[in-house]
Every structure is written in structure tokens, then in C-alpha cells.
Design an enzyme around this catalytic site. Structure first.
Site, short mmCIF file in Angstrom:
data_model
loop_
_atom_site.label_atom_id
_atom_site.label_comp_id
_atom_site.label_asym_id
_atom_site.label_seq_id
_atom_site.Cartn_x
_atom_site.Cartn_y
_atom_site.Cartn_z
N HIS A 53 0.87 -1.17 0.00
CA HIS A 53 0.00 0.00 0.00
C HIS A 53 0.91 1.23 0.00
CE1 HIS A 53 -2.45 -3.05 2.21
NE2 HIS A 53 -3.45 -2.52 1.52
N ASP A 56 2.26 1.88 3.45
CA ASP A 56 3.23 0.91 3.97
C ASP A 56 4.65 1.41 3.79
OD1 ASP A 56 1.11 -0.83 4.44
OD2 ASP A 56 1.39 -1.91 2.56
N MET A 87 2.74 -5.46 -7.68
CA MET A 87 1.43 -4.86 -7.42
C MET A 87 1.53 -3.76 -6.38
SD MET A 87 -1.12 -4.85 -4.88
CE MET A 87 -1.28 -6.39 -3.96
N GLU A 180 -10.84 -6.46 -5.74
CA GLU A 180 -10.80 -7.48 -4.69
C GLU A 180 -12.10 -7.49 -3.88
OE1 GLU A 180 -8.28 -8.36 -0.60
OE2 GLU A 180 -7.29 -7.32 -2.25
N LYS A 182 -15.02 -8.62 -1.07
CA LYS A 182 -15.08 -9.10 0.32
C LYS A 182 -16.50 -8.87 0.82
CE LYS A 182 -12.70 -8.76 4.79
NZ LYS A 182 -11.72 -8.00 5.61
N GLU A 216 -9.59 -13.43 -2.97
CA GLU A 216 -8.84 -13.86 -1.78
C GLU A 216 -9.52 -15.06 -1.13
OE1 GLU A 216 -7.87 -12.18 2.65
OE2 GLU A 216 -7.33 -10.88 0.96
N HIS A 219 -11.71 -14.24 1.94
CA HIS A 219 -12.91 -13.44 1.73
C HIS A 219 -14.08 -14.28 1.23
CE1 HIS A 219 -10.33 -9.53 1.22
NE2 HIS A 219 -10.22 -10.08 2.42
N ASP A 244 -4.89 -13.60 -3.92
CA ASP A 244 -4.43 -13.52 -2.54
C ASP A 244 -4.63 -14.88 -1.88
OD1 ASP A 244 -3.66 -10.91 -2.71
OD2 ASP A 244 -5.34 -10.08 -1.58
N ASP A 254 -12.04 -11.84 9.34
CA ASP A 254 -10.98 -12.08 8.36
C ASP A 254 -9.69 -12.44 9.10
OD1 ASP A 254 -9.44 -12.17 6.10
OD2 ASP A 254 -9.58 -10.04 5.63
N ASP A 256 -6.81 -14.20 7.92
CA ASP A 256 -5.53 -14.11 7.19
C ASP A 256 -4.50 -15.10 7.74
OD1 ASP A 256 -6.39 -12.21 5.41
OD2 ASP A 256 -5.63 -10.51 6.55
N ASP A 286 -1.41 -13.03 1.14
CA ASP A 286 -1.99 -11.93 1.91
C ASP A 286 -2.42 -12.49 3.27
OD1 ASP A 286 -3.10 -9.65 2.87
OD2 ASP A 286 -4.64 -9.45 1.34
#
Length: 387
Positions: A53, A56, A87, A180, A182, A216, A219, A244, A254, A256, A286
Site C-alpha cells: 500500500h 506501507d 502490485m 478485490e 469481500k 482472496e 474473503h 491472494d 478475516d 488471514d 496476503d
């Protein structure tokens, strides 16, 4: 054996291995990792790339001169290691301004801010060599329906995505945009909930050829859906631009989790699908280490994601080459010319022939498909007792 290499195209986000372990009930348990350090560490582990991102890498509010220094330092690390940035994506969820949506905020100034932030992230990604731009509409949702906003949001998001695609063309960026879906979280309900809903929306855009999906595992699983089927649909549409990989318990927040740590059979058939389909994109993890872990545990998590994928790849390939599996599948997919002649493209003659045909329904009603045996063979390959 099962050692990751760049040709496997494994990637991690700065936010994944950089996750500090904060949750709604507890503070951070790990220190923030320097992005340059992350690049070098991922290269050591055999990863292909690192995703990010905007925030980040460049904290919100960073002055332009400092921003340029951060980017130069990060690019130097990429050059030194050979790691790619396949990406990028904009953080359109952390800033309090996005509390009621980014592209779907009722306030046009907030929508303008979200769009500007997206363009700036596209500029950053272009500097870093990114070719995929992910759009995650995490704040594009609602808890209250009394506003009637659900009738308006599609136009707002369409307007923003059309603007971004036109900007990419105008700037000469080769981005493919991966949307993406969700079902919920952080919003009570997110407007773009599933792979199917995203696929339908893409066809309403000005440049649908530039847009695809970033599905993902967690998701779709949160919604109780079959992720393998979702990915197969995206592949069929030619829209699997990115993916993902993680893991998830059904009907939970979520999580992960480390890839393959919960739904091992689903992960097996997902890898089987990806590897047999010719998918050439990144395999992006992810996910993040458990909150119980220190930094050593973070890198054990990263190694585990890649190692599990490679083990499942080897197991899936062996399963497909098993003579008994091939025999069962040959019997499963029957290629009767008489039946096939009644199918395919429509013609008036074919429709009349279909109505006249004597179908062997009694035999078909009694037919067994041997799926118990086929599935048991898959389980035995997963358990490592066959092949």
C-alpha cells in the site's frame, strides 16, 4: 526440496510480514519492520516480489523531499536483491476521512481525496515497476440502509475506476486493475461482496479489458463460498489478474491465516487449479503471522506459506498422473458421439432432433460416478501415503 525460488513467483505485502500483531483488543506485539529490511529478508527466503500500500512505504503526511528519499532507498534495495514490485494499492481505509466510504463517501471532497490518493499511488507504483493495481473497497459499504446510498454507490465507484483507467492510459502506465471482493469487515456489509458481483460490475466500465479480479481465499470463505469455484469462474472469464492466498475458518472475522493451515483440501485443489490452468501471475500471500509470534515466527510463517504451496503443487501433479485417477476420470467424462451431436450451438434441426431422440434415462438414473473412490485417492495423496 520444496525450496522457493523467484521463478515460483511468490510475493508478500509489506503489510503481511510487517504486521505488528495489533488487534481490536490488544496493542502491537512486534516492532514495525523497515521496508528495506523486509526486501532483503524476502529475497533471502526465495520470494519473487514484494507488494505494498502507499502508506506501507510512505507514511501519510510525509513531506515530498523525504518521500523521494524513502523511494530512492527502497528502489536501491530492489536493485540489490532483484526483488520485483508486481502490485501496488492505495490505503483507502485507515484515514478517518474514509469512515463512511472512500469512493462511496457521501461527501464529494472525500471522494476527490480518495481519487487523488489513488492517482498518487499509481505514480508510485510506476516508479517501482508495478504492473498490477489492486482496488480493495474495504470501506465501501454500510451498516445503515436509511440513507438510500445503495442506489448511488455504483455510479460513484464506476466514475472513479473509469477516471483511473483513463489516467493510466494518459500517463502511459500499463496497469491492469484487479478488483478485490469481500463480503464484510470493516463495514457491516461491503457493496462488492463476491467474485461474481465484481465480474458483473466490470462489464459496466468504460475499459472493461483493463479490469479483472484479485480474489482472496479468506474473503470468499468468510461468506461460506467455494474459493476454488470462484477462481475457476475468474479464469473462465479471463479475469484472474492477481490472487491472494491465505486461510480462514468459515463464518469468522478475516483471519488471514498461513496458507494451507486450515482448509488443506481446498488449498490442494486450489493449487491444482492454478498450476493446471496456465495462470502466470504472482502467488501473493496476503496473510500474517499469529499474534503469538516474535520476528523469528514471522519468517517461519513466510517460509511455511511458500513451502506448503510447493508441497501441494507436487502432490497435485502426482495425483493427476496416477493411472487409477486417469482411469476414473476417463470413465467420469463420457464422450458419447450420439449425445454430443445433440448439444453445442443451436440450430432448428438440432432442436427437432433433440425432441425426437430416445434418451437412455433408465441407465443414466442407475449410473454410479465413482466419486467416493476418486476423492479417497485425493485424500491419500494429501496424507502422503500414495504417490
Amino acid at each position: 526440496m520444496y525450496e522457493p525460488k523467484p521463478e515460483h513467483r511468490f510475493t508478500f505485502g509489506l503489510w503481511t510480514v510487517g504486521n505488528v500483531g495489533r488487534d481490536p483488543f490488544g496493542d502491537a506485539v512486534r516492532e514495525r519492520l523497515d521496508p528495506v529490511y523486509v526486501v532483503h529478508k524476502l529475497a533471502e527466503l526465495g520470494a519473487y516480489g514484494v507488494n505494498l500500500h502507499d502508506e506501507d512505504l510512505i507514511p501519510r503526511g510525509t513531506p515530498p523531499q523525504e518521500r523521494d528519499q524513502i523511494v530512492r532507498r527502497f528502489k536501491k534495495a530492489l536493485d540489490e536483491t532483484g526483488l520485483k514490485v508486481p502490485m501496488v494499492t492505495a490505503n483507502l481505509f485507515s484515514d478517518p476521512a474514509f469512515k463512511d466510504g472512500a469512493f462511496t463517501s457521501p461527501d464529494p471532497w472525500v471522494r476527490a481525496y480518495a481519487l487523488r490518493k489513488s492517482l498518487e499511488t499509481m505514480d508510485l507504483g510506476a516508479e517501482l515497476g508495478a504492473e498490477i493495481y489492486v482496488v480493495w473497497p474495504g470501506r465501501e459499504g454500510a451498516e445503515v440502509e436509511a440513507t438510500g446510498k445503495a442506489r448511488k454507490v455504483w455510479d460513484w465507484v464506476r466514475e472513479a475506476l473509469n477516471f483511473m483507467a483513463a489516467y493510466a492510459e494518459d500517463q502511459g502506465y500499463g496497469y491492469r486493475f484487479a478488483l478485490e471482493p469481500k463480503p464484510n469487515e470493516p463495514r457491516g456489509d461491503i457493496y462488492f461482496a463476491t467474485v461474481g458481483s465484481m465480474l458483473a460490475f466490470i462489464h459496466t466500465l468504460d475499459r472493461p479489458e483493463r479490469f479483472g479480479l484479485n480474489p482472496e481465499f479468506a474473503h470468499e470463505t468468510m461468506a461460506g463460498l467455494n474459493f476454488v469455484h470462484a477462481v475457476a469462474q475468474a479464469l473462465d472469464a479471463g479475469k484472474l489478474f492477481h490472487i491472494d492466498l491465505n486461510d480462514q475458518r468459515m463464518s469468522r472475522f478475516d483471519q488471514d491465516l498461513r496458507f494451507g493451515s486450515e482448509n488443506l483440501k481446498a488449498a490442494f485443489f486450489l493449487v491444482d487449479l492454478l498450476e493446471s490452468s496456465g495462470y502466470q501471475g504472482p502467488r501473493h500471500f496476503d496473510a500474517h503471522a499469529l499474534r503469538t509470534e516474535d520476528e523469528e515466527g514471522v519468517w517461519a510463517f513466510a517460509r511455511g506459506c511458500m513451502r506448503t504451496y510447493l508441497i501441494l503443487k507436487e502432490r497435485a501433479e502426482a495425483f493427476r498422473e496416477d493411472p487409477e485417477v486417469k482411469e476414473l476420470l476417463a470413465a467420469y467424462y463420457q464422450e458419447d458421439p450420439a449425445a454430443l451431436a445433440l448439444l453445442g450451438p443451436y440450430s432448428r434441426e438440432k432442436a427437432e432432433a433433440l425432441k425426437r431422440a430416445e434418451l437412455p434415462l433408465e441407465a443414466k438414473r442407475r449410473r454410479g460416478y465413482a466419486l467416493e473412490r476418486l476423492d479417497q485417492l485425493a485424500v491419500e495423496y494429501l496424507l502422503g501415503v500414495r504417490g
